[in-house]
Design a protein around this motif. Structure first.
Motif, short mmCIF file in Angstrom:
data_model
loop_
_atom_site.label_atom_id
_atom_site.label_comp_id
_atom_site.label_asym_id
_atom_site.label_seq_id
_atom_site.Cartn_x
_atom_site.Cartn_y
_atom_site.Cartn_z
N GLY A 19 0.70 -1.12 -0.08
CA GLY A 19 0.01 0.00 0.05
C GLY A 19 0.81 1.26 0.13
O GLY A 19 0.38 2.35 -0.15
N THR A 20 2.35 1.20 0.09
CA THR A 20 2.90 2.38 -0.13
C THR A 20 2.71 3.23 -1.27
O THR A 20 2.61 2.79 -2.50
N ALA A 21 2.42 4.56 -1.21
CA ALA A 21 2.03 5.29 -2.29
C ALA A 21 2.96 6.49 -2.68
O ALA A 21 2.78 7.44 -3.38
N GLU A 22 4.25 6.21 -2.29
CA GLU A 22 5.29 7.08 -2.44
C GLU A 22 6.48 6.53 -2.97
O GLU A 22 6.99 5.52 -2.63
N VAL A 23 7.05 7.00 -4.26
CA VAL A 23 8.11 6.70 -4.74
C VAL A 23 9.38 7.61 -4.90
O VAL A 23 8.95 8.92 -5.38
N GLU A 24 10.37 7.54 -4.54
CA GLU A 24 11.61 8.63 -4.28
C GLU A 24 12.49 8.33 -5.58
O GLU A 24 13.07 7.14 -5.65
N LEU A 25 12.71 9.26 -6.42
CA LEU A 25 13.78 9.33 -7.14
C LEU A 25 14.95 10.43 -7.14
O LEU A 25 14.73 11.45 -6.63
N VAL A 66 14.50 14.42 -6.76
CA VAL A 66 15.74 15.38 -6.28
C VAL A 66 16.84 15.12 -7.42
O VAL A 66 17.52 14.28 -7.61
N PRO A 67 17.24 16.29 -7.70
CA PRO A 67 18.38 16.32 -8.61
C PRO A 67 19.62 16.40 -7.91
O PRO A 67 19.59 16.94 -6.78
N ALA A 68 20.65 15.66 -8.30
CA ALA A 68 21.85 15.63 -7.43
C ALA A 68 23.25 15.65 -8.42
O ALA A 68 23.15 15.27 -9.49
N TYR A 69 24.42 15.95 -7.71
CA TYR A 69 25.63 15.86 -8.52
C TYR A 69 26.17 14.32 -8.29
O TYR A 69 26.19 13.87 -7.21
N ARG A 70 26.58 13.70 -9.22
CA ARG A 70 26.98 12.46 -9.32
C ARG A 70 28.41 12.29 -8.91
O ARG A 70 29.46 11.87 -9.72
N VAL A 71 28.40 12.33 -7.66
CA VAL A 71 30.01 12.39 -7.15
C VAL A 71 31.02 10.96 -7.15
O VAL A 71 31.94 11.10 -7.67
N LEU A 72 29.93 9.88 -7.39
CA LEU A 72 30.73 8.82 -7.44
C LEU A 72 31.09 8.16 -8.79
O LEU A 72 31.44 7.11 -8.98
N GLY A 73 30.76 8.89 -9.74
CA GLY A 73 30.99 8.75 -11.05
C GLY A 73 29.98 7.57 -11.69
O GLY A 73 28.90 7.38 -11.09
N SER A 74 30.41 7.08 -13.19
CA SER A 74 29.53 6.07 -13.76
C SER A 74 29.67 4.64 -12.95
O SER A 74 28.46 3.93 -13.44
#
Length: 389
Positions: free
Chosen positions: A79-85, A154-162
């Motif tokens: 029943g969880t109604a939230e998805v975080e990206l 949430v937009p973010a800086y990809r500090v860990l690379g590819s």
């Protein structure tokens, strides 16, 4: 409560069965939710963001989108109604750029996403930017048969690379993080999304029993965790007692105080632990960010005017300042312009970040902030000469 009694009546050897029956979502339901969210991920990966002055003629692309939170780690409750990206963007080359342009990127994505036909077909609504640490774009879409789901982006800086491995990141990553965190010490956790892949992988690859335990803890929290009591003190007035979720942004607490006391503007609040220095509470943070998880007392210092100042740039290049309330309609600003400049409101067209402002929509919907500039022009259908002030 019946489910809680069922849990306490379950022996330890049968807890896995309890989780599977009551807490673990069905495969069909989970696939339906993820199918809807896949449309969001596809939009982000295919869309490019450009044309903004702060991008300095470079194109902002989404390098990767990952699901975090319960759906990302495989610990979602039924029943969880939230998805975080979390979306890693190419325009963020370091922590400082992420912090500086975070809100601008959110506005840019919001401006693009509201015209995405695939998401509109899914009933896209309640599109807004929620202030927090960090701030996020929040909206609701509809699945085929299940309840509507809320997506937090949430937009973010990809500090860990590819490539993200199980080995620790290079030491320089932590050096940069410490330096950046020192600059933004009032917003603890602001760079946490940059490390979300590590957090996700740590839980995702754990044994099933640990995930079952996490589901049990979440279930217990939802059933029994109580809001904390906050006593608001103000010199010369009776105390105000409120029940507050410690993880909600303090701005929501301020709004409740404003309504309860009939204040015109948002209040400034301070908090002091025993033996520590008094500090002013930031609207962007939560009480949990300050380590407050149980009943506490805070002090109401003063109220802040709710009005903000915006600059309206006219066709002749001049710019004039106007005071507006974030919750007032765009039409109210047009009427101010008509009173001052003689340019009829029905012939005006106002634009902010390339978006035409609608008369009966409030200013806050467009996330217009203090000192922002709005462009004034004549509506294409109008044939009345503009009256210069």
């Amino acid at each position: 409560m019946a489910l809680a009694q069922e849990l306490y009546g379950t022996s330890s050897c049968r807890l896995d069965s309890f989780v599977a029956r009551w807490l673990q979502p069905s495969r069909e339901w989970k696939e339906e939710v993820l199918e809807a969210v896949a449309n969001v991920e596809q939009f982000l990966r295919q869309e490019s963001f450009h044309g903004e002055r702060w991008l300095q003629n470079q194109e902002a692309r989404v390098l990767k989108v990952i699901k975090v939170g319960s759906f990302g780690t495989g610990t979602a409750l039924k029943g969880t109604a939230e998805v975080e990206l979390v979306a890693f963007l190419s325009c963020f080359c370091n922590f400082w750029e992420e912090a500086k342009y975070h809100t601008a990127v959110l506005r840019l994505i919001r401006k693009k996403i509201q015209y995405c036909q695939e998401l509109l077909a899914l009933g896209l609504r309640d599109l807004r930017i929620d202030e927090g640490v960090p701030s996020a774009l929040v909206f609701t879409i509809q699945t085929r048969t299940a309840e509507p789901i809320t997506v937090t982006l949430v937009p973010a800086y990809r500090v860990l690379g590819s490539s993200v491995s199980d080995s620790p990141p290079p030491p320089q990553v932590y050096v940069d993080l410490i330096k950046a965190s020192y600059s933004y010490s009032n917003y603890p956790g602001i760079f946490s999304p940059s490390f979300s892949e590590l957090q996700k992988n740590f839980v995702k690859h754990q044994p099933t029993k640990l995930k079952s335990l996490l589901r049990l803890v979440k279930h217990w929290y939802q059933q029994y965790a109580q809001d904390m009591q906050v006593t608001v003190e103000q010199w010369g007035y009776a105390d105000l007692i409120l029940w507050v979720n410690p993880y909600e942004p303090i701005r929501k607490l301020k709004e409740r105080i404003r309504r309860s006391k009939g204040l015109v503007g948002l209040p400034r609040l301070s908090f002091q632990e025993s033996g520590c220095k008094r500090q002013v509470l930031s609207s962007h943070c939560s009480l949990a960010d300050y380590g407050v998880f149980c009943s506490t007392r805070i002090c109401l210092l003063e109220t802040v005017s709710p009005e903000i100042q915006v600059f309206v740039k006219s066709p002749n290049g001049s710019s004039q300042a106007y005071a507006v309330h974030p919750k007032s309609f765009v039409l109210n600003l047009k009427q101010q312009i008509e009173d001052r400049q003689g340019f009829l409101s029905k012939q005006q067209q106002l634009e902010y970040e390339g978006q035409v402002l609608q008369d009966w929509v409030d200013m806050g919907y467009y996330n217009i902030q203090d000192s922002d500039t709005i462009t004034l022009s004549q509506k294409p259908s109008a044939h009345v000469r503009y009256l210069h002030s």
